[in-house]
Write a protein that holds these residues in place. Structure first.
Motif, PDB file in Angstrom:
ATOM      1  N   LEU A 140     -56.511  31.439 -16.911  1.00 46.20           N
ATOM      2  CA  LEU A 140     -55.487  31.920 -17.607  1.00 46.20           C
ATOM      3  C   LEU A 140     -54.080  32.372 -16.521  1.00 46.20           C
ATOM      4  O   LEU A 140     -52.928  31.804 -16.822  1.00 46.20           O
ATOM      5  CB  LEU A 140     -55.305  33.073 -18.617  1.00 46.20           C
ATOM      6  CG  LEU A 140     -56.049  32.838 -19.724  1.00 46.20           C
ATOM      7  CD1 LEU A 140     -56.733  34.046 -20.415  1.00 46.20           C
ATOM      8  CD2 LEU A 140     -55.353  31.655 -20.648  1.00 46.20           C
ATOM      9  N   ARG A 141     -54.400  32.929 -15.659  1.00 44.04           N
ATOM     10  CA  ARG A 141     -53.464  33.236 -14.475  1.00 44.04           C
ATOM     11  C   ARG A 141     -52.921  32.184 -13.513  1.00 44.04           C
ATOM     12  O   ARG A 141     -52.234  32.182 -12.505  1.00 44.04           O
ATOM     13  CB  ARG A 141     -53.511  34.593 -13.708  1.00 44.04           C
ATOM     14  CG  ARG A 141     -53.575  35.802 -14.625  1.00 44.04           C
ATOM     15  CD  ARG A 141     -53.897  36.942 -14.024  1.00 44.04           C
ATOM     16  NE  ARG A 141     -53.049  37.614 -12.888  1.00 44.04           N
ATOM     17  CZ  ARG A 141     -51.734  38.156 -13.356  1.00 44.04           C
ATOM     18  NH1 ARG A 141     -51.503  38.321 -14.299  1.00 44.04           N
ATOM     19  NH2 ARG A 141     -51.159  38.465 -12.283  1.00 44.04           N
ATOM     20  N   GLY A 142     -53.709  31.064 -13.675  1.00 44.19           N
ATOM     21  CA  GLY A 142     -53.396  29.735 -12.799  1.00 44.19           C
ATOM     22  C   GLY A 142     -54.076  29.717 -11.513  1.00 44.19           C
ATOM     23  O   GLY A 142     -53.932  28.988 -10.578  1.00 44.19           O
ATOM     24  N   ILE A 143     -55.146  30.808 -11.362  1.00 40.59           N
ATOM     25  CA  ILE A 143     -56.060  30.998 -10.070  1.00 40.59           C
ATOM     26  C   ILE A 143     -57.288  30.155 -10.518  1.00 40.59           C
ATOM     27  O   ILE A 143     -58.379  30.667 -10.638  1.00 40.59           O
ATOM     28  CB  ILE A 143     -56.161  32.364  -9.799  1.00 40.59           C
ATOM     29  CG1 ILE A 143     -54.841  33.042  -9.859  1.00 40.59           C
ATOM     30  CG2 ILE A 143     -56.787  32.335  -8.292  1.00 40.59           C
ATOM     31  CD1 ILE A 143     -55.122  34.533  -9.915  1.00 40.59           C
ATOM     32  N   ASP A 144     -57.112  28.730 -10.527  1.00 39.35           N
ATOM     33  CA  ASP A 144     -58.203  27.809 -10.900  1.00 39.35           C
ATOM     34  C   ASP A 144     -59.415  27.868  -9.935  1.00 39.35           C
ATOM     35  O   ASP A 144     -60.736  27.486 -10.075  1.00 39.35           O
ATOM     36  CB  ASP A 144     -57.853  26.527 -11.383  1.00 39.35           C
ATOM     37  CG  ASP A 144     -57.155  25.618 -10.327  1.00 39.35           C
ATOM     38  OD1 ASP A 144     -56.883  26.483  -9.349  1.00 39.35           O
ATOM     39  OD2 ASP A 144     -56.676  24.479 -10.413  1.00 39.35           O
ATOM     40  N   SER A 145     -59.243  28.210  -8.795  1.00 41.45           N
ATOM     41  CA  SER A 145     -60.214  28.479  -7.692  1.00 41.45           C
ATOM     42  C   SER A 145     -61.095  29.434  -7.834  1.00 41.45           C
ATOM     43  O   SER A 145     -62.216  29.410  -7.370  1.00 41.45           O
ATOM     44  CB  SER A 145     -59.620  28.606  -6.173  1.00 41.45           C
ATOM     45  OG  SER A 145     -58.899  29.963  -6.175  1.00 41.45           O
ATOM     46  N   HIS A 146     -60.994  30.580  -8.952  1.00 43.51           N
ATOM     47  CA  HIS A 146     -61.711  31.675  -9.188  1.00 43.51           C
ATOM     48  C   HIS A 146     -62.166  31.713 -10.519  1.00 43.51           C
ATOM     49  O   HIS A 146     -62.613  32.760 -11.021  1.00 43.51           O
ATOM     50  CB  HIS A 146     -61.193  32.892  -8.995  1.00 43.51           C
ATOM     51  CG  HIS A 146     -61.310  32.990  -7.310  1.00 43.51           C
ATOM     52  ND1 HIS A 146     -60.691  32.068  -6.352  1.00 43.51           N
ATOM     53  CD2 HIS A 146     -61.790  34.014  -6.477  1.00 43.51           C
ATOM     54  CE1 HIS A 146     -60.817  32.757  -5.081  1.00 43.51           C
ATOM     55  NE2 HIS A 146     -61.472  33.762  -5.213  1.00 43.51           N
ATOM     56  N   GLY A 147     -61.753  30.743 -11.564  1.00 41.65           N
ATOM     57  CA  GLY A 147     -62.160  30.605 -12.857  1.00 41.65           C
ATOM     58  C   GLY A 147     -63.621  30.053 -13.231  1.00 41.65           C
ATOM     59  O   GLY A 147     -64.451  30.193 -12.589  1.00 41.65           O
ATOM     60  N   VAL A 148     -63.529  29.176 -14.238  1.00 37.03           N
ATOM     61  CA  VAL A 148     -64.622  28.672 -14.591  1.00 37.03           C
ATOM     62  C   VAL A 148     -65.418  27.574 -13.519  1.00 37.03           C
ATOM     63  O   VAL A 148     -66.423  27.190 -13.839  1.00 37.03           O
ATOM     64  CB  VAL A 148     -64.501  28.057 -16.086  1.00 37.03           C
ATOM     65  CG1 VAL A 148     -64.293  29.074 -17.303  1.00 37.03           C
ATOM     66  CG2 VAL A 148     -63.578  26.934 -16.238  1.00 37.03           C
ATOM     67  N   ALA A 149     -64.511  27.113 -12.811  1.00 38.07           N
ATOM     68  CA  ALA A 149     -64.864  26.221 -11.790  1.00 38.07           C
ATOM     69  C   ALA A 149     -66.155  26.848 -11.039  1.00 38.07           C
ATOM     70  O   ALA A 149     -66.744  26.022 -10.191  1.00 38.07           O
ATOM     71  CB  ALA A 149     -63.863  25.771 -11.064  1.00 38.07           C
ATOM     72  N   ARG A 150     -66.124  28.203 -10.992  1.00 34.76           N
ATOM     73  CA  ARG A 150     -67.298  28.758 -10.277  1.00 34.76           C
ATOM     74  C   ARG A 150     -68.467  29.002 -11.105  1.00 34.76           C
ATOM     75  O   ARG A 150     -69.336  29.614 -10.613  1.00 34.76           O
ATOM     76  CB  ARG A 150     -66.504  30.243  -9.919  1.00 34.76           C
ATOM     77  CG  ARG A 150     -65.559  30.400  -8.689  1.00 34.76           C
ATOM     78  CD  ARG A 150     -66.030  30.410  -7.495  1.00 34.76           C
ATOM     79  NE  ARG A 150     -65.007  30.549  -6.193  1.00 34.76           N
ATOM     80  CZ  ARG A 150     -65.282  30.617  -5.033  1.00 34.76           C
ATOM     81  NH1 ARG A 150     -66.748  30.705  -4.795  1.00 34.76           N
ATOM     82  NH2 ARG A 150     -64.120  30.677  -4.443  1.00 34.76           N
ATOM     83  N   LEU A 151     -68.234  28.638 -12.157  1.00 38.30           N
ATOM     84  CA  LEU A 151     -69.523  29.256 -13.141  1.00 38.30           C
ATOM     85  C   LEU A 151     -70.932  28.329 -12.659  1.00 38.30           C
ATOM     86  O   LEU A 151     -71.829  28.899 -12.773  1.00 38.30           O
ATOM     87  CB  LEU A 151     -69.230  28.645 -14.561  1.00 38.30           C
ATOM     88  CG  LEU A 151     -70.167  28.856 -15.730  1.00 38.30           C
ATOM     89  CD1 LEU A 151     -70.444  30.428 -15.818  1.00 38.30           C
ATOM     90  CD2 LEU A 151     -69.442  28.382 -16.817  1.00 38.30           C
TER      91      LEU A 151
END
Length: 362
Positions: free
Chosen positions: A43-54
């Protein structure tokens, strides 16, 4: 070059993420919390640490590096401090547990400090530090990480990207959020560039021989990230010093693994032998603002501080002066309404998990 994005509704992505955590054995409460931490990053635009890490968390679970049902406990305690054993749980769950303790101690003593060992990757540091803002407190969160960063003048990977975050509550403005890696860039940014088939800026990384590289995949081939500053002439010794402090607070103080012994994240799985500590380490803190001065007076002044900095004379009139955390706050306003953007490769990875665990695909 992968730059096409598809926006996925927050509610849909949240349920998907919760379902994955439930599938690996997390409780309902822990699955919801872990999903909340990842979604906050996206949500905060930090896609390096979002669901891409799942998919990475699932691979850690496959390697029995993550305990989905940890018995988190306090192993040492004073009125204002504590040390937590995370029982190899998800850092996404362990760190909020610890921050709640820090907040309770701050409520009683003015400040609270919690060191954590035997944990795993905890998502964005900002999630945990922002928990303090909700209580009109100043928050701090830091963690050590897989050794991918070289000390100044070295080509050996000795430190993690070792992020640190401070949060300050405000009045009429959003909180100030300073959330950063102590390397020139977080490793997740290289992963994003690699997914998009883009080069990285000069000064972010070096190859195995210590030569500068703009190849987003250089770290996966034995290269290394550089401390904040890039090289000695541009102040890398300062980034190195910050990273060292984060490593010591998070791991030496807590009893976790430190320096080159910090457990690697999934892309760099190596045998974990002869380790000096337990798991990854975090360090969290909270200060009660009204332990220093009345909260109303503080908020009046912090709003004045923010307003004055926002009105600072610009180099380019089209580019406003940014307050730390402001771009992420604005991204969250957009992404909550329009959906969370995912590149196709991330969506494909997530749908592979959907097939594996027999849950609804995105």
């Amino acid at each position: 070059m992968e730059i096409a994005l598809e926006r996925i509704a927050e509610k849909k992505l949240r349920k998907f993420t919760q379902d994955v955590f439930l599938a690996i054995g997390c409780s309902k409460d822990d699955a919801e919390l872990a999903a909340d931490v990842l979604l906050k990053a996206d949500l905060r635009g930090i896609d390096s640490h979002g669901v891409a890490r799942l998919t990475g968390y699932v691979r850690l679970w496959d390697k029995k590096r993550i305990n989905p049902t940890p018995q988190i406990k306090v192993v040492s305690e004073t009125p204002s401090t504590a040390t937590i054993d995370g029982d190899a749980g998800l850092g996404l769950v362990v760190a909020p547990f610890a921050m709640k303790i820090a907040l309770e101690k701050a409520k009683k003593c003015g400040s609270g400090w919690v060191a954590i060992k035997n944990s795993n990757h905890f998502g964005i540091a900002g999630y945990h530090a922002l928990m303090a803002v909700e209580k009109n407190m100043i928050g701090m969160a830091m963690t050590n990480a897989s050794p991918l960063v070289t000390p100044t003048f070295s080509k050996e990977r000795m430190l993690g990207t070792n992020p640190i975050c401070y949060t300050f509550p405000a009045g009429k403005y959003p909180p100030i959020v300073m959330d950063m890696a102590t390397s020139t860039a977080a490793n997740g940014k290289l992963e994003v560039a690699k997914r998009k088939d883009l080069p990285i800026p000069s000064g972010w990384a070096q190859d195995v021989d210590g030569k500068p590289s703009v190849d987003a995949g250089v770290v996966t081939r034995g290269g290394s990230l550089l401390p904040l500053g890039g090289d000695r002439e541009h102040g890398s010794h300062k980034g190195y010093g910050l990273s060292a402090a984060v490593d010591i607070f998070s791991a030496v103080v807590s009893g976790a693994n430190y320096g080159p012994w910090a457990p690697p994240f999934v892309a760099y799985l190596d045998p974990l032998n002869d380790l000096p500590g337990e798991g990854l380490g975090h360090f969290l803190g909270a200060w009660r603002v009204d332990a220093f001065r009345p909260i109303e007076d503080y908020k009046k002044n912090i709003d004045q501080w923010i307003g004055r900095f926002k009105s600072a004379e610009r180099i380019d009139e089209s580019q406003p002066v940014i307050i730390p955390g402001e771009p992420e706050y604005e991204a969250e306003l957009v992404n909550r309404v329009e959906g969370i953007p995912l590149v196709q490769s991330v969506k494909d990875d997530l749908n592979t998990l959907a097939m594996r665990f027999d849950i609804e695909a995105l």
